[in-house]
Design a protein around this motif. Structure first.
Motif, short mmCIF file in Angstrom:
data_model
loop_
_atom_site.label_atom_id
_atom_site.label_comp_id
_atom_site.label_asym_id
_atom_site.label_seq_id
_atom_site.Cartn_x
_atom_site.Cartn_y
_atom_site.Cartn_z
N CYS A 1 0.83 -1.21 0.00
CA CYS A 1 0.00 0.00 0.00
C CYS A 1 0.87 1.26 0.00
CB CYS A 1 -0.90 -0.02 1.24
SG CYS A 1 -1.72 1.53 1.61
N LYS B 1 -11.54 0.28 7.28
CA LYS B 1 -12.02 0.38 5.89
C LYS B 1 -10.92 0.86 4.95
CE LYS B 1 -16.67 0.17 6.83
NZ LYS B 1 -17.00 -1.16 7.13
N LEU B 2 -10.03 1.72 5.44
CA LEU B 2 -8.96 2.30 4.62
C LEU B 2 -7.61 2.07 5.30
CD1 LEU B 2 -10.57 5.74 3.70
CD2 LEU B 2 -10.30 3.78 2.18
N TRP B 3 -6.57 2.01 4.48
CA TRP B 3 -5.21 1.85 5.00
C TRP B 3 -4.41 3.11 4.77
CZ3 TRP B 3 -5.03 -2.88 1.45
CH2 TRP B 3 -5.69 -3.96 2.03
N SER C 1 -4.72 2.51 8.81
CA SER C 1 -5.54 2.94 9.94
C SER C 1 -4.70 2.76 11.19
CB SER C 1 -6.82 2.11 10.06
OG SER C 1 -7.74 2.47 9.07
N ARG D 1 -5.38 7.23 7.15
CA ARG D 1 -4.68 7.82 6.00
C ARG D 1 -4.03 9.16 6.32
NH1 ARG D 1 -7.24 6.14 0.23
NH2 ARG D 1 -6.77 3.96 0.53
#
Length: 106
Positions: free
Chosen positions: A31, A71-73, A75, A90
């Motif tokens: 990521c 839900k998002l990286w 976190s 983020r």
């Protein structure tokens, strides 16, 4: 700068039982957002040496991230004595990362 590898996934019970200040960092090595936050987290950890840091690989089939509704990286989940006290998702600035660390009482 070398990156701390993601660790094997502890159980939610193990995380909830951890005492003291803990930073759970959810993401994956590939990521770009996760890679970009590494220098910011490393800088903050130098100033908060008492914080235990766990990088948790997240994604399909990974239960711990689901229990934290990731839900998002990346976190960043800041825990104090097994309780979530802050969350930063983020982060792109040192101030954002520091805001989470400031919620911990080492």
């Amino acid at each position: 700068m070398s990156t701390v590898p993601f660790t094997s996934e502890p159980t939610r019970d193990e995380v909830d039982a951890m005492r003291g200040s803990v930073l759970l960092e959810f993401g994956i090595n590939e990521c770009p957002h996760c890679q970009a936050v590494q220098p910011l987290v490393a800088d903050a950890l130098k100033r908060y040496p008492g914080v235990r840091h766990l990088r948790i690989e997240d994604g399909k089939g990974r239960r711990l991230g689901r229990t934290f509704a990731v839900k998002l990286w990346p976190s960043l989940v800041f825990m104090q004595d097994g309780k979530e006290v802050a969350r930063v998702v983020r982060a792109t600035t040192q101030a954002e990362v520091d805001a989470g660390f400031n919620k911990l009482s080492e």
